[in-house]
Design an enzyme around this catalytic site. Sequence first.
Site, PDB file in Angstrom:
ATOM      1  N   LYS A   1       0.841  -1.207   0.000  1.00 17.61           N
ATOM      2  CA  LYS A   1       0.000   0.000   0.000  1.00 17.61           C
ATOM      3  C   LYS A   1       0.872   1.251   0.000  1.00 17.61           C
ATOM      4  O   LYS A   1       0.600   2.210  -0.744  1.00 17.61           O
ATOM      5  CB  LYS A   1      -0.956  -0.029   1.215  1.00 17.61           C
TER       6      LYS A   1
ATOM      7  N   GLN B   1      -4.541  -1.965   9.707  1.00 12.75           N
ATOM      8  CA  GLN B   1      -4.369  -3.277   9.076  1.00 12.75           C
ATOM      9  C   GLN B   1      -4.859  -4.385  10.013  1.00 12.75           C
ATOM     10  O   GLN B   1      -4.499  -4.413  11.189  1.00 12.75           O
ATOM     11  CB  GLN B   1      -2.896  -3.496   8.710  1.00 12.75           C
TER      12      GLN B   1
ATOM     13  N   ASP C   1     -11.036   2.058   4.135  1.00 10.84           N
ATOM     14  CA  ASP C   1     -11.281   0.612   4.051  1.00 10.84           C
ATOM     15  C   ASP C   1     -12.780   0.291   4.013  1.00 10.84           C
ATOM     16  O   ASP C   1     -13.167  -0.835   3.721  1.00 10.84           O
ATOM     17  CB  ASP C   1     -10.669  -0.101   5.268  1.00 10.84           C
TER      18      ASP C   1
HETATM   19  N1  GUN Z   1      -6.782  -7.509   6.255  1.00  8.01           N
HETATM   20  C1  GUN Z   1      -7.189  -8.236   5.193  1.00  8.01           C
HETATM   21  N2  GUN Z   1      -7.717  -7.439   4.251  1.00  8.01           N
HETATM   22  C2  GUN Z   1      -7.653  -6.189   4.726  1.00  8.01           C
HETATM   23  C3  GUN Z   1      -8.038  -4.925   4.213  1.00  8.01           C
HETATM   24  O1  GUN Z   1      -8.590  -4.776   3.115  1.00  8.01           O
HETATM   25  N3  GUN Z   1      -7.769  -3.851   5.004  1.00  8.01           N
HETATM   26  C4  GUN Z   1      -7.189  -3.973   6.209  1.00  8.01           C
HETATM   27  N4  GUN Z   1      -6.989  -2.858   6.920  1.00  8.01           N
HETATM   28  N5  GUN Z   1      -6.835  -5.123   6.735  1.00  8.01           N
HETATM   29  C5  GUN Z   1      -7.053  -6.224   5.979  1.00  8.01           C
END
Ligand code: GUN
Length: 293
Positions: free
Chosen positions: A53, A97, A120
Amino acid sequence: MMQILDGKATSLAIEAELTEAVQARLDQGLKRPHLAAVLVGDNPASRAYVGHKVKACARVGFVSTLVEQPTSITQSELLSAVRELNDNPDIDGFIVQLPLPDHIDDQEVLEAVLPTKDVDGFHPVNAGKMSLDLPCFLPATPKGIISLLDRAGIDTQGKHAVILGRSSIVGTPMALLLRRNGAPGNCTVTICHSRTQNLAEHTRRADILVAAIGRAHFVTEDMVKDGAVVIDVGINRIPDASKKSGSRLTGDVDFDNVAPKCSWITPVPGGVGPMTIASLMQNTLQACSNKDA
Ligand code: GUN
């Protein structure tokens, strides 16, 4: 004839659009979008995802901030870290995350994120708006899959979509988006999960099959209809003696045996993963431009 749904190439096309949009903002005297990511602990997979990211931000011209916290962080310390990001006017959007350590109450953390910065789409305000088809931040993985279907010109109207997995970050939002009255959309949707009986009877009826269960090569060719579109959300590490690391990533679909039956199929890697990142970047630009007016 089977065709590969190339998430890598599609994500690069989206990144090119984002790069251009950032330049247009700068030309108008507007700020660069700024994404922050909170990473708690040292889960290697989480570290890798957050790294992807941060790198994507650099490619499209966003500012990024990585907020690293130890596994030992307390609930109230993590809530304070979230509030600091909420209150920082330069940060347009941020993510926490997942997964978080066991002693942390994930839901309380996700609900502490300001919905206008929740790129998200995990805050209940955004999840609720999504379920009502109102404008909101869509979760990155299902949003990316919708974009991939759209940009490949795959017709979803009236098709039967079967989703394997009911998680709040993939399976459930995927079902809502495919069900919407829109394009892509207007699917008849079945959600299967760990208690579903006669699973293969459901999957064999799928025109569009989305596998999001986290089990390597779970979907085998006997479970797939001829001509189906198969979307593989799985990212599973399996042993591979031919690799230096001794392992490799593979999907939830037994690709080699399933692919010949498909009209379209996503590879792993190079399918859904890059689309997830590109969608998060789109959401971040949206969060930023929402503040312009
Ligand atoms: N863990 C698995 N997929 C995601 C996601 O799309 N965003 C975040 N923050 N954590 C994750």
